[in-house]
Scaffold this motif. Structure first.
Motif, PDB file in Angstrom:
ATOM      1  N   SER A 287     -20.716 -48.980 -14.928  1.00  0.00           N
ATOM      2  CA  SER A 287     -19.662 -48.688 -13.953  1.00  0.00           C
ATOM      3  C   SER A 287     -18.646 -49.832 -13.883  1.00  0.00           C
ATOM      4  O   SER A 287     -17.489 -49.628 -13.544  1.00  0.00           O
ATOM      5  CB  SER A 287     -20.267 -48.471 -12.561  1.00  0.00           C
ATOM      6  OG  SER A 287     -20.772 -49.688 -12.051  1.00  0.00           O
TER       7      SER A 287
ATOM      8  N   ASN B 214     -19.234 -52.401 -11.869  1.00  0.00           N
ATOM      9  CA  ASN B 214     -19.457 -53.044 -10.563  1.00  0.00           C
ATOM     10  C   ASN B 214     -19.960 -54.473 -10.701  1.00  0.00           C
ATOM     11  O   ASN B 214     -19.455 -55.383 -10.057  1.00  0.00           O
ATOM     12  CB  ASN B 214     -20.491 -52.258  -9.747  1.00  0.00           C
ATOM     13  CG  ASN B 214     -19.897 -50.996  -9.142  1.00  0.00           C
ATOM     14  OD1 ASN B 214     -18.722 -50.972  -8.777  1.00  0.00           O
ATOM     15  ND2 ASN B 214     -20.696 -49.954  -9.059  1.00  0.00           N
TER      16      ASN B 214
ATOM     17  N   ALA C 118     -17.266 -56.843 -12.375  1.00  0.00           N
ATOM     18  CA  ALA C 118     -16.100 -57.034 -11.497  1.00  0.00           C
ATOM     19  C   ALA C 118     -16.473 -58.023 -10.396  1.00  0.00           C
ATOM     20  O   ALA C 118     -15.730 -58.966 -10.097  1.00  0.00           O
ATOM     21  CB  ALA C 118     -15.661 -55.704 -10.903  1.00  0.00           C
TER      22      ALA C 118
ATOM     23  N   ARG D  47     -17.034 -45.944 -16.444  1.00  0.00           N
ATOM     24  CA  ARG D  47     -16.373 -47.046 -15.739  1.00  0.00           C
ATOM     25  C   ARG D  47     -15.667 -46.593 -14.468  1.00  0.00           C
ATOM     26  O   ARG D  47     -14.911 -45.631 -14.491  1.00  0.00           O
ATOM     27  CB  ARG D  47     -15.359 -47.720 -16.664  1.00  0.00           C
ATOM     28  CG  ARG D  47     -15.034 -49.118 -16.222  1.00  0.00           C
ATOM     29  CD  ARG D  47     -16.053 -50.155 -16.695  1.00  0.00           C
ATOM     30  NE  ARG D  47     -15.767 -50.580 -18.042  1.00  0.00           N
ATOM     31  CZ  ARG D  47     -16.518 -50.265 -19.079  1.00  0.00           C
ATOM     32  NH1 ARG D  47     -17.628 -49.576 -18.919  1.00  0.00           N
ATOM     33  NH2 ARG D  47     -16.203 -50.677 -20.271  1.00  0.00           N
ATOM     34  N   THR D  48     -15.919 -47.270 -13.371  1.00  0.00           N
ATOM     35  CA  THR D  48     -15.164 -47.012 -12.137  1.00  0.00           C
ATOM     36  C   THR D  48     -14.339 -48.233 -11.738  1.00  0.00           C
ATOM     37  O   THR D  48     -13.437 -48.135 -10.930  1.00  0.00           O
ATOM     38  CB  THR D  48     -16.093 -46.611 -10.964  1.00  0.00           C
ATOM     39  OG1 THR D  48     -17.039 -47.663 -10.761  1.00  0.00           O
ATOM     40  CG2 THR D  48     -16.846 -45.324 -11.268  1.00  0.00           C
ATOM     41  N   LYS D  49     -14.676 -49.413 -12.288  1.00  0.00           N
ATOM     42  CA  LYS D  49     -13.903 -50.628 -12.017  1.00  0.00           C
ATOM     43  C   LYS D  49     -13.150 -51.018 -13.287  1.00  0.00           C
ATOM     44  O   LYS D  49     -13.652 -50.810 -14.394  1.00  0.00           O
ATOM     45  CB  LYS D  49     -14.839 -51.788 -11.634  1.00  0.00           C
ATOM     46  CG  LYS D  49     -15.555 -51.600 -10.310  1.00  0.00           C
ATOM     47  CD  LYS D  49     -14.741 -52.146  -9.161  1.00  0.00           C
ATOM     48  CE  LYS D  49     -15.216 -51.632  -7.804  1.00  0.00           C
ATOM     49  NZ  LYS D  49     -16.589 -51.980  -7.506  1.00  0.00           N
TER      50      LYS D  49
ATOM     51  N   VAL E 161     -12.752 -53.212 -15.599  1.00  0.00           N
ATOM     52  CA  VAL E 161     -13.311 -54.384 -16.279  1.00  0.00           C
ATOM     53  C   VAL E 161     -13.425 -54.064 -17.764  1.00  0.00           C
ATOM     54  O   VAL E 161     -13.891 -52.980 -18.125  1.00  0.00           O
ATOM     55  CB  VAL E 161     -14.747 -54.710 -15.806  1.00  0.00           C
ATOM     56  CG1 VAL E 161     -15.174 -56.094 -16.252  1.00  0.00           C
ATOM     57  CG2 VAL E 161     -14.872 -54.582 -14.314  1.00  0.00           C
TER      58      VAL E 161
END
Ligand code: IMP
Ligand code: MG
Length: 184
Positions: free
Chosen positions: A108, A110, A113, A139-141, A143
């Motif tokens: 993700s 997280n 980040a 991926r949600t962030k 990075v």
């Protein structure tokens, strides 16, 4: 070699031992070229990266040192809870240091980040991210890794340091677990 008890839980092999070895040598060479003449600090994100770290530092013949940080965001699930917690902190001042973060997998984003901000707040001079595996589909962030060993599909993987409920870290390759292992 005989299949171990653990390996009976593996559905398929995604990255073989030989592939990991060859790629680690390439990454080590790239890091050597980037940091030649400097003394970077390899920061292993525990526990997952300990196997990769051991091979990577030997593939990178730099006058470097090693540090560990442990974070937790999974709490024994197969998806990140999103909250990152430091469970073992740095044991030294990193002011002015060139940090090479060594991660097992960038999922993700997280964890990395969070860690990037944390290390910058502790006055690191630079941060370079090396991840063995990258799962960009999740991926949600925002990075990205500076170096990544292999891109993997959206499947839960184990081996070469990566675990499911703390097991399978000592399988020498990267494999996908049989779904019934975490269903049951
Ligand atoms: P992120 O914070 O979601 O990017 O997740 C990073 C951490 O989650 C990694 O350091 C791993 O410990 C763990 N993780 C993510 N995906 C997997 C997987 O497929 N297998 C095992 N651990 C994983
Ligand atoms: Mg991890």
């Amino acid at each position: 070699m005989m299949k171990s008890e653990m390996e009976k839980d593996i559905l398929k092999v995604l990255v073989t031992e030989e592939e990991i070895k060859a790629r680690t040598a390439e990454l080590g060479q790239a890091l050597y070229e980037q940091f030649e003449g400097r003394q970077p600090l390899f920061l292993s994100v525990l526990k997952g990266s300990f196997v990769f770290l051991a091979d990577l530092v030997r593939a990178t013949q730099l006058k470097s040192d090693v540090e560990f940080i442990a974070v937790s965001s999974y709490e024994n699930a197969t998806v990140s809870s999103g909250r990152v917690r430091i469970t073992h902190d740095l044991q030294q001042d990193i002011t002015g240091r060139d940090i090479i973060i060594v991660e097992d997998i960038l999922d993700s984003g997280n964890t990395l980040a969070f860690l990037k901000n944390y290390l910058l707040a502790k006055n690191a001079a630079s941060i370079t991210i090396v991840t063995l595996l990258d799962k960009p589909s999740r991926r949600t962030k925002a990075v990205t890794a500076d170096y990544s060993g292999f891109v993997v599909p959206d499947e839960f993987v184990v081996g070469y340091g990566l675990d499911y409920c703390q097991k399978y870290r000592n399988i020498p390759y990267i494999g996908v677990l049989k779904p019934e292992v975490y269903a049951g």
